[in-house]
Design an enzyme around this catalytic site. Structure first.
Site, PDB file in Angstrom:
ATOM      1  N   GLY A 229       4.869   7.965  -0.360  1.00  0.00           N
ATOM      2  CA  GLY A 229       4.997   6.765   0.173  1.00  0.00           C
ATOM      3  C   GLY A 229       5.307   7.000   1.638  1.00  0.00           C
ATOM      4  O   GLY A 229       5.857   8.084   1.874  1.00  0.00           O
TER       5      GLY A 229
ATOM      6  N   GLU B  43       0.717  -1.095   0.030  1.00  0.00           N
ATOM      7  CA  GLU B  43       0.085   0.048  -0.048  1.00  0.00           C
ATOM      8  C   GLU B  43       0.860   1.194   0.022  1.00  0.00           C
ATOM      9  O   GLU B  43       0.699   1.969   0.850  1.00  0.00           O
ATOM     10  CB  GLU B  43      -0.961  -0.070   1.099  1.00  0.00           C
ATOM     11  CG  GLU B  43      -1.945  -1.152   1.344  1.00  0.00           C
ATOM     12  CD  GLU B  43      -3.151  -0.723   0.304  1.00  0.00           C
ATOM     13  OE1 GLU B  43      -3.212   0.461  -0.191  1.00  0.00           O
ATOM     14  OE2 GLU B  43      -3.948  -1.780   0.248  1.00  0.00           O
ATOM     15  N   ASP B  44       1.844   1.286  -0.784  1.00  0.00           N
ATOM     16  CA  ASP B  44       2.720   2.561  -1.009  1.00  0.00           C
ATOM     17  C   ASP B  44       3.551   2.750   0.110  1.00  0.00           C
ATOM     18  O   ASP B  44       4.159   3.688  -0.039  1.00  0.00           O
ATOM     19  CB  ASP B  44       1.958   3.869  -1.158  1.00  0.00           C
ATOM     20  CG  ASP B  44       1.093   3.633  -2.614  1.00  0.00           C
ATOM     21  OD1 ASP B  44       0.005   4.384  -2.765  1.00  0.00           O
ATOM     22  OD2 ASP B  44       1.658   3.157  -3.487  1.00  0.00           O
ATOM     23  N   ALA B  45       3.617   1.785   1.113  1.00  0.00           N
ATOM     24  CA  ALA B  45       4.679   1.989   2.075  1.00  0.00           C
ATOM     25  C   ALA B  45       6.042   1.864   1.502  1.00  0.00           C
ATOM     26  O   ALA B  45       6.369   1.338   0.313  1.00  0.00           O
ATOM     27  CB  ALA B  45       4.651   1.149   3.066  1.00  0.00           C
TER      28      ALA B  45
ATOM     29  N   ARG C  17      -0.791   2.907 -11.755  1.00  0.00           N
ATOM     30  CA  ARG C  17      -0.436   4.295 -12.018  1.00  0.00           C
ATOM     31  C   ARG C  17       0.269   4.481 -13.021  1.00  0.00           C
ATOM     32  O   ARG C  17       0.185   5.870 -13.516  1.00  0.00           O
ATOM     33  CB  ARG C  17       0.603   4.528 -10.792  1.00  0.00           C
ATOM     34  CG  ARG C  17      -0.180   4.307  -9.422  1.00  0.00           C
ATOM     35  CD  ARG C  17       0.443   5.084  -8.473  1.00  0.00           C
ATOM     36  NE  ARG C  17      -0.769   4.723  -7.090  1.00  0.00           N
ATOM     37  CZ  ARG C  17      -0.437   4.194  -6.280  1.00  0.00           C
ATOM     38  NH1 ARG C  17       0.887   3.910  -5.803  1.00  0.00           N
ATOM     39  NH2 ARG C  17      -1.431   3.799  -5.257  1.00  0.00           N
TER      40      ARG C  17
END
Lengths: 100, 668, 55
Positions: free
Chosen positions: B435, B283-285, B467
Site C-alpha cells: 500500500g 483501496e489499499d492506502a 485477499r
C-alpha cells in the site's frame, strides 16, 4: 483566529475558520448540538493538509444562527474555565497529599 | 507445479507477469549435482555382476534387468534388487561417490530397469535415512553438531543423511516428520519448511495465507530497503538505499536465522490497527502516524553516483576538469557552477539541486578532422559537465578521484538524499499487503487505547476479506504477545507457535484473546462502538518512492527522428497517449481533443505537396518558393497538415523505392 | 588534467595521508598517494560550518 463567512441565509450560517482543527470545531459542534434551537450543526475539514475547517449551522424557526453560535461558544468557554479550575484544584489536593 | 518440485523448487517464489513460472528459485535444502566420472562408475558396476551390453547372451537380455548410466544402456544384470541395495550401501559407506543416485523401476509389463545417474545438473535434496522404522539421526548426533564436533559432511559420511535426486525419489518412502515414521518408511524429511525458497521463508505463518499472496511477498521482499552491506560508506554503487533504523522482526522464522537475514533486516516492527480511517486508507492506502515518522519510522537515504572521466583524444587534445568560462559553447549559466571549487569538482557537503554542476569539464570539439580540411579553426572547447539529474536533489556525500585503466583521471561523486516517508511512498507487510501512504495524521487525531497506545499504521479492513491473508492476523497477535512477554515469537512455516498458544498468552498478559482492544476516537474522544484489532506487524519500506516518480511536462524536448516528445522522466519526456487511449476518445466522439493530443501537442507538421503528381514538394532557396521537380510548371503546391511521423513514413517508403502519392482534395 | 591551486588537498583512502594538488603535478600528474602509492584519493571536506534543521 480568522473567520470568514462563506454563506449566510435566513437560518443558515457557513463559516470557514483558519488554522484550527478538530480541537476547536468538534467541541463547538458538540455544544451546538446540545442547544434545542439548533436544527443542524456540523463541521468538515475538506483536506487536513491543505484546507481549513468549515462549520455549518442551521437553526430552527426564528432563532438567528449567530446568536446560537455565540451562546454555544460562551458555554464552551465557561465549561473550559470550570474544568480548568477543578483540575488545578484536584492537582493541588493530590500534591498536598503526596507531601504528607 | 509438479510433485517433483517438493523440496527442490520454491512453490511461491516466481515473478508475476511475463516471466511467471519461467524464472524459478531453488528451495532451501536443494543442491545441484556436479558430475562424477562415468568411467569410474562403470568400473564399479562391471565387477558387481553387470554383463556389458555386447556380451550379454540372449537369455540374459530377455530375463535380466537393463542397467543404464546417465541414460545410456551399458549392460544387464540378473539380480537387480541386490545390485541396487549393494550400490546404495556402498554409497552410504563412502565407497562410491555420494553424488551417484540409483533408481530401480519394476513395472508389470516391462522388464526391470536400473538407472544410475552421476551427471551434473540434477537437483538433489538431503533426507534423513530411516532404518527399520528408526531414524538414523539420534540425539547424540545432534549434540555433536551443536558442540561443533561434527559438521554437515560428517552426517553424510556417517550415513545419517543422504542426497536424493528426482529419479531415486521414486524408490523411497519419506515420512513428513519423526512422529510419522513407520517400519515401511525409508527416509524422513529434515523439516517441511525446506520446501520453500529464500524469500518465501521470510514470511511468518505463510500456511495461513492464500498462496498467491505469499508469491507477491516473495517478490516484494526483494524491493525492501535495509542495510544491504555495512560498508556502504566506502562503496560507489550507482544507486543505493539504506534504511536508517532497521529492526529485527519480532515474529521470526527459523530460516531467517540460518540465512543471516537477522544480521541485515529490512523493515521495522509497527503497531498496526485495522480500521477505516476518515476515508484516507481506501483501496489499499495506509494511514501513517505523523509522530512516528518524526521519530524516524521508515526513514531512508538514497545515494547516487555521478562520474566523469577526462579522456584523451587523438592529436594530443584532452578533456579538462575546470570551472568552465562564460564564452565556452554550451555554457549553462553562472549559477549552475556556483558550487565548484578550484579543481572543477563540487565541495563536500554542498547542497545541490537538479541542474547544478557537480563536475565541471570541458572537451575539445568532436570531428576535429573535418575542420582541419578547410583550415578553419574549429569551434573552441565545449562544456561537457556532469550535473545533478533534473528531478533530484541532494547533498554531496563523498568524492573519489582515481585513475581509470587508460590512465585518465576519473572522478566519482556520491550524492545523498534523505527520504522521509511522504504521501505516495510504498510500504508492505510480509503477506502481500502492499500500500501507499494515503495520509499522515497527527498523533493527537489518531485513535487511542486506554493504555495510551496509538497505532503507527492504520490498515483498511477491506484489504482482508478477498485477499484471505490470515497470516497477517496471526503475525499481529503473535507480535503483540511477543512484545508483552519480552521474547520474540516463532512464525516458522508449519512449525510455528499455534494460535491457541498465542490466545492463551495474550489472556495471561491481560489482552483480549481476540486481539482486539477498546479504542477511543482521537477526534471526538468517544469510545468506538466496536473493539479494534491491533497488534505488531513487521512492515517493509519498498524502494518505490513518490519523489522518484513524480513527473510533469508541458512542452519540452522532442526527438530528432520523429519530432515527437522524448520518452522517460530523466529526459523530461511526455506520457504516451497510446492506441487504446485513442480508441477511448474515438468512442466519446471527441474529435478535437484527439486532434489536440496527436497533432498540436505532438508532432504537427506542415507539408507542401504537389497536387499534380502527389509527391512532396521542396523549397528552392534561390527562387524562394516551393517547387515540384517532376512537374516543373504544371505544379500546384499546397500545404497539408500532417504528423511528422507520417512524413517520416512517406520518406521511408520512398527510400524503399515505393512511391507514396498523396491525393489532395480541397477542404470543404 | 586538473587545474587546481589555492591549497586544495586530497586524502588517500588507504593511509589517510593528506596530498596537496601541487605535489600531484610534481609527480607527473598521475593520481597517486605520496606515502603509500595508493591510487584512490578522496576529497577533503572544507572547514565550512553548515546549519542543518531538525525535521
Amino acid at each position: 483566529m480568522n473567520v470568514k463567512i462563506l454563506n449566510r441565509k435566513e437560518n443558515e450560517l457557513k463559516i470557514e475558520i483558519e488554522n484550527e482543527g478538530h480541537t476547536f470545531c468538534n467541541v463547538v459542534q458538540k455544544a451546538l448540538l446540545k442547544d434545542k434551537k439548533v436544527d443542524l450543526a456540523g463541521y468538515s475539514i475538506p483536506h487536513p493538509l491543505t484546507a481549513n475547517p468549515v462549520i455549518y449551522l442551521r437553526t430552527k424557526n426564528k432563532s438567528k444562527p449567530e446568536t446560537v453560535l455565540r451562546k454555544a461558544v460562551a458555554k464552551v468557554q465557561k465549561d473550559t474555565k470550570s474544568f480548568r479550575a477543578a483540575f488545578d484544584n484536584a492537582l493541588k489536593v493530590y500534591k498536598d497529599q503526596a507531601t504528607l | 507445479m509438479h510433485p517433483t518440485h517438493w523440496g527442490r523448487l520454491c512453490p511461491n517464489e516466481t515473478p508475476e507477469g511475463s516471466n511467471c513460472g519461467l524464472v524459478k528459485n531453488l528451495a532451501l535444502s536443494a543442491c545441484i549435482s556436479v558430475a562424477v566420472n562415468v568411467e569410474k562408475v562403470r568400473q564399479v558396476l562391471y565387477p558387481m555382476g553387470v554383463t556389458p551390453a555386447p556380451d550379454s547372451n540372449r537369455e540374459l537380455r530377455l530375463s535380466g534387468a537393463k542397467i543404464f548410466i546417465n541414460g545410456s544402456l551399458i549392460g544387464h544384470h540378473p539380480y537387480p534388487s541386490e545390485l541396487v541395495s549393494e550400490l546404495r550401501d556402498r554409497r552410504r559407506r563412502g565407497e562410491i561417490s555420494s553424488e551417484i543416485n540409483v533408481a530401480h523401476f519394476k513395472t508389470m509389463d516391462r522388464r526391470e530397469e536400473i538407472y544410475v545417474n552421476c551427471d551434473e545438473g540434477r537437483v538433489r535434496r538431503p533426507l534423513i535415512i530411516v532404518e527399520k522404522g528408526v531414524s538414523m539421526l539420534q540425539p547424540e548426533h545432534v549434540e555433536k553438531i551443536r558442540s561443533g564436533e561434527w559438521s554437515w559432511e560428517d552426517l553424510v559420511k556417517n550415513a545419517i543423511i543422504e542426497y536424493i535426486d528426482a529419479e531415486e525419489e521414486e524408490n523411497i518412502y519419506v515420512a513428513l516428520n519423526l512422529d510419522a515414521i513407520s517400519p515401511k518408511h525409508t527416509h524422513v524429511e529434515l523439516s517441511s519448511y525446506t520446501i520453500l525458497g529464500i524469500c518465501a521463508s521470510l514470511i511468518p505463518y505463510p500456511e495461513h495465507n492464500q498462496s498467491p499472496r505469499n508469491s507477491y511477498e516473495a517478490a516484494m521482499a526483494k524491493q525492501a530497503l535495509g542495510v544491504y552491506t555495512t560498508n556502504f560508506i566506502y562503496r560507489v554503487d550507482s544507486r543505493s538505499h539504506v534504511l536508517h533504523y532497521p529492526q529485527i522482526s519480532i515474529v521470526k522464522t527459523k530460516p531467517m536465522e540460518i540465512l543471516g537475514y537477522n544480521h541485515r533486516p529490512s523493515g521495522q516492527n509497527c503497531v498496526v490497527a485495522i480500521i477505516s480511517f476518515e476515508g484516507y486508507n481506501m483501496e489499499d492506502a495506509l494511514v501513517f502516524n505523523k509522530a512516528s515518522i518524526e521519530r524516524g519510522l521508515g526513514r531512508s537515504t538514497f545515494f547516487r553516483i555521478y562520474e566523469a572521466e577526462s579522456r584523451q583524444y587523438l592529436g594530443g587534445l584532452k578533456d579538462r576538469f575546470i570551472i568552465p568560462e562564460a564564452g565556452i559553447r554550451g555554457f549553462r549559466g553562472e549559477q549552475y557552477y556556483r558550487l565548484l571549487e578550484s579543481d572543477g569538482i563540487v565541495s563536500l557537503e554542498a547542497s545541490t539541486v537538479g541542474g547544478d554542476v557537480l563536475i565541471g569539464r570541458i572537451s575539445p570539439p568532436r570531428f576535429l578532422e573535418e575542420y582541419k580540411e578547410f583550415e578553419v579553426k574549429g569551434p573552441s572547447m565545449r562544456d561537457t559537465s556532469v550535473d545533478v539529474r533534473q528531478s533530484e536533489a541532494g547533498i554531496v556525500d563523498d568524492i573519489f578521484i582515481t585513475e581509470s585503466n587508460e590512465g585518465n583521471k576519473l572522478v566519482k561523486v556520491r550524492v545523498r538524499d534523505q527520504r522521509i516517508p511522504e504521501l505516495g511512498d510504498k510500504f508492505a507487510s510480509r503477506h502481500g499487503q502492499k500500500g501507499v501512504i494515503g495520509m499522515i495524521v497527527p498523533q493527537e487525531d489518531m485513535p487511542f487505547a486506554e493504555s495510551g497506545i496509538v497505532p503507527d499504521i492504520i490498515v483498511n479492513p477491506h484489504a482482508i476479506p478477498s485477499r484471505m491473508t490470515i497470516g497477517q492476523f496471526l503475525e499481529s497477535m503473535a507480535g503483540k504477545m511477543a512484545a508483552a512477554r519480552g521474547r520474540s515469537a516463532d512464525g516458522t512455516p508449519f512449525v510455528n507457535e499455534k494460535s491457541s498458544e498465542i490466545k492463551q498468552t495474550l489472556k495471561d498478559y491481560g489482552f483480549s484473546h481476540t486481539g482486539r482492544e477498546v479504542f477511543y476516537s482521537g477526534i471526538t474522544g468517544e469510545k468506538f462502538v466496536a473493539d479494534i484489532f491491533v497488534g505488531i506487524v513487521y512492515y517493509q519500506k519498498l524502494h518505490h518512492m513518490v519523489s522518484d516518480k513524480v513527473h510533469a511536462r508541458a512542452r519540452g524536448q522532442v526527438q530528432m527522428l520523429t519530432r515527437q516528445p522524448t520518452e522517460g522522466r530523466a529526459r523530461g519526456g511526455g506520457l504516451r497517449f497510446g492506441e487504446m487511449e485513442r480508441d477511448c476518445l474515438i468512442g466519446h466522439g471527441a474529435a478535437m481533443l484527439l486532434r489536440d493530443r496527436l497533432l498540436e501537442e505532438s508532432d504537427k507538421y506542415l507539408l507542401y505537396v504537389c497536387e499534380n503528381c502527389g509527391y512532396i514538394a521542396y523549397f528552392d532557396i534561390k527562387r524562394r518558393a516551393y517547387v515540384c521537380r517532376i512537374c516543373e510548371d504544371d505544379a500546384q503546391i499546397s500545404p497539408v497538415v500532417i504528423s511528422y511521423a507520417f512524413k517520416l513514413l512517406l520518406q521511408e517508403l520512398m527510400s524503399l523505392c515505393v512511391a507514396p502519392k498523396l491525393k489532395l482534395t480541397e477542404r470543404a | 588534467m586538473s587545474e587546481a591551486s589555492e591549497g586544495l588537498s586530497y586524502e588517500c583512502v588507504r593511509c589517510s595521508a593528506k596530498v596537496a594538488t601541487e605535489e600531484l603535478k610534481l609527480r607527473g600528474g598521475g593520481i597517486k598517494c605520496t606515502f603509500c602509492g595508493y591510487r584512490i584519493l578522496r576529497k577533503v571536506r572544507p572547514p565550512v560550518i553548515k546549519r542543518v534543521s531538525a525535521e
